[in-house]
Design a protein around this motif. Sequence first.
Motif, PDB file in Angstrom:
ATOM      1  N   GLN A   1       0.837  -1.204   0.000  1.00 14.36           N
ATOM      2  CA  GLN A   1       0.000   0.000   0.000  1.00 14.36           C
ATOM      3  C   GLN A   1       0.872   1.255   0.000  1.00 14.36           C
ATOM      4  OE1 GLN A   1      -2.454  -0.929   3.402  1.00 14.36           O
ATOM      5  NE2 GLN A   1      -4.180  -1.552   2.112  1.00 14.36           N
ATOM      6  N   ASP A   2       1.939   1.237   0.776  1.00  7.71           N
ATOM      7  CA  ASP A   2       2.885   2.360   0.778  1.00  7.71           C
ATOM      8  C   ASP A   2       3.515   2.533  -0.606  1.00  7.71           C
ATOM      9  OD1 ASP A   2       2.331   2.758   3.451  1.00  7.71           O
ATOM     10  OD2 ASP A   2       4.187   1.806   4.169  1.00  7.71           O
ATOM     11  N   THR A   3       3.883   1.433  -1.225  1.00  9.13           N
ATOM     12  CA  THR A   3       4.472   1.464  -2.558  1.00  9.13           C
ATOM     13  C   THR A   3       3.463   1.995  -3.572  1.00  9.13           C
ATOM     14  OG1 THR A   3       5.901  -0.391  -1.993  1.00  9.13           O
ATOM     15  CG2 THR A   3       5.571   0.041  -4.341  1.00  9.13           C
ATOM     16  N   LEU A   4       2.225   1.559  -3.450  1.00 16.48           N
ATOM     17  CA  LEU A   4       1.171   2.035  -4.342  1.00 16.48           C
ATOM     18  C   LEU A   4       0.960   3.540  -4.190  1.00 16.48           C
ATOM     19  CD1 LEU A   4      -0.982   1.306  -6.425  1.00 16.48           C
ATOM     20  CD2 LEU A   4      -2.533   0.829  -4.519  1.00 16.48           C
ATOM     21  N   ALA A   5       1.018   4.040  -2.961  1.00  8.45           N
ATOM     22  CA  ALA A   5       0.871   5.481  -2.727  1.00  8.45           C
ATOM     23  C   ALA A   5       1.980   6.259  -3.420  1.00  8.45           C
ATOM     24  CB  ALA A   5       0.859   5.772  -1.226  1.00  8.45           C
TER      25      ALA A   5
END
Length: 188
Positions: A165-169
């Motif tokens: 999720q952090d990477t997607l952000a």
Amino acid sequence: MTKTPPGSAEPTDSTAGPGTGTSPGPGTGTGPGTGAATEAGAEAATKADSCASAPSAHPRPNGQDRYTISEVVAFIGLTAHTLRWYERIGLMPHIDRSHTGQRRYRNRDLDWLTFVGKLRLTGMPVADMVRYAELVREGDHTFTERQELLEQTRRDVRTRITELQDTLAVLDYKINFYADARPASERL
């Protein structure tokens, strides 16, 4: 008794897993289609924590569920080499054989392979999957250890989800940055 989500597949815990000799099923001579054992197996399946998918997910009904390795390859999506390897390392401890020595998989084997596929998607190491299979074969007294193993895997999955999720952000930010940096005439 705990419930499991649809689509997961583990041998019915009360039967201790495929090919253990303590369960109705492959290699015991007491599986479906052998008289009174059919009723006992059906009764155990209704009382136990079954992790199998809906029965309609099987290509054939119980009792008529004898699949060749090529049929399992087509249905599950693994290679024949992988299926043989799973058997060799103890992830698939026993598969019935025909009179000519060909492997004959059953619906419970398909369910187990589906569950193993879910474990693979979690990133669980093969050694842990094999350990889990060993615990299933050992019987109900290993519920706590199985639960701990699955809880650790769940923690690992949640950590990976957070990281993703952090990477997607970050990706979303960069995509928006580039989209906003283009001249208005190119954004159409």
